[in-house]
Design an enzyme around this catalytic site. Structure first.
Site: not given
Ligand SMILES: NC(=O)NCCC(=O)O
Length: 336
Positions: A66, A141, A178
């Site tokens: 990401e 996203k 993510c």
């Molecule tokens: N980049 C992101 O969405 N991180 C969120 C933390 C997670 O989902 O572990």
């Protein structure tokens, strides 16, 4: 580099559909105090031999982590990091298009996108670069974290591209970026659109999510009868100005440790070992995509799913006057 393979049963009416898939996890290259252009170029330089290794190993589809072009600065809430945003045909896309053409490889590139056609708005976007170097499409996203130091809504909005599946030379692929991995309906939607491989490019830290990391992707692969490629960045990124987490604890200048541990999960519940928690890495696996349909036929999850029941519940739930279906024990409050 580590390499594995998933097999499937031989079928009489269909040949195997074996695809070689690669995942890259990496730390950033320069300190976050370096000029932004130098930081981005240094990441390109670091990734060049790794992408070359993937291409020369015959990888058909490659996915990066990401926001791979930048430090994961969203913890800071400082707007200066928006400078890393690029249009979808920007410098990083042009960089990857060369590799896609050279190695006849599909590449999934997750970047901070600047939409120059819509008022320079920012998005967390995964681009799909086809094996001829063409841009097949993009996914933005869907779910934005508001947890711990992950203050990403300061930078970009919830995606508006739905749940696209990209029909590539090497199978039907999708990207669940993510934090979307915590949302089973997000995984489901990519499955309903026919995905055979779903990538989960991520940036997440140990204290927050590591116990969940090995479970969620495997569960999604099983429930949706597709392969999942999970990628997490590596290392600790220290930022120039300290920030707080709104939890009463002292201010700090880093997010914590990005624990890598990238891996593949398969629809039959098997998975590869994970890459290191500390080192850059390239994970490659062959996968016979026939396994997806074989598991659908074995378990019949699609046929037994009762989607109409859930569609009805969800349609009612999103209305403001929704009432939960709760039947109380008539004796519960009798003596109160
Ligand atoms: N980049 C992101 O969405 N991180 C969120 C933390 C997670 O989902 O572990």
């Amino acid at each position: 580099m580590q390499a594995f393979s998933f097999s499937a049963d031989r079928e009489s009416l269909r040949g195997p559909r074996i695809v070689r898939v690669g995942l890259i996890q990496n730390s950033i290259s320069l300190p976050t105090t370096a000029p932004f252009l130098d930081q981005r170029r240094a990441i390109f330089k670091k990734l060049t031999p790794i992408i070359d290794a993937a291409g020369s190993s015959g990888v058909n589809v490659l996915c990066l982590q990401e926001a791979w072009t930048m430090p994961f600065a969203f913890c800071t809430r400082e707007k200066k990091w928006c400078e890393f945003a690029e249009p979808i045909d920007g410098e990083s896309t042009q960089f990857l298009q060369e590799f896609a053409r050279k190695y006849n490889m599909v590449i999934v590139s997750s970047i901070l996108e600047r939409d120059v056609y819509h008022g320079e708005t920012l998005w967390n976007t995964a681009l799909i670069i086809g094996n001829h170097g063409n841009i097949i499409g993009k996914h933005r996203k869907n779910h934005i974290p508001r947890v711990g130091d992950f203050n990403e809504s300061t930078y970009y909005m919830e995606g508006n591209t739905g749940h696209p599946v990209f029909d590539t030379a090497y199978g039907k692929i999708a990207v669940n970026i993510c934090y979307g991995r915590h949302h089973p309906l997000n995984w489901l939607a990519f499955g309903l659109n026919g995905a055979e491989i779903v990538f989960n490019p991520s940036a997440t830290v140990g204290e927050l999510s590591e116990p969940m990391w090995p479970i969620e992707a495997r569960n999604a692969a099983i429930a949706n009868s597709y392969f999942v490629g999970s990628i997490n960045r590596v290392g600790t990124e220290v930022f120039p100005n300290p920030f707080t987490s709104g939890d009463g604890k002292p201010q700090h200048a880093d997010f914590g440790h990005f624990y890598g541990s990238s891996h593949f999960s398969a629809p039959d519940s098997s998975c590869t070992p994970s890459l290191s928690r500390h080192k850059d890495g390239l994970l490659i696996s062959d996968m016979d995509l026939n396994l997806c349909r074989q598991l659908k036929e074995k378990w019949g999850f699609r046929m037994t799913a009762r989607y109409e029941v859930y569609a009805d519940l969800l349609a009612r739930y999103v209305k403001h006057d929704f009432e939960p279906q709760v039947i109380s024990d008539p004796l519960l409050y009798k003596n109160a």
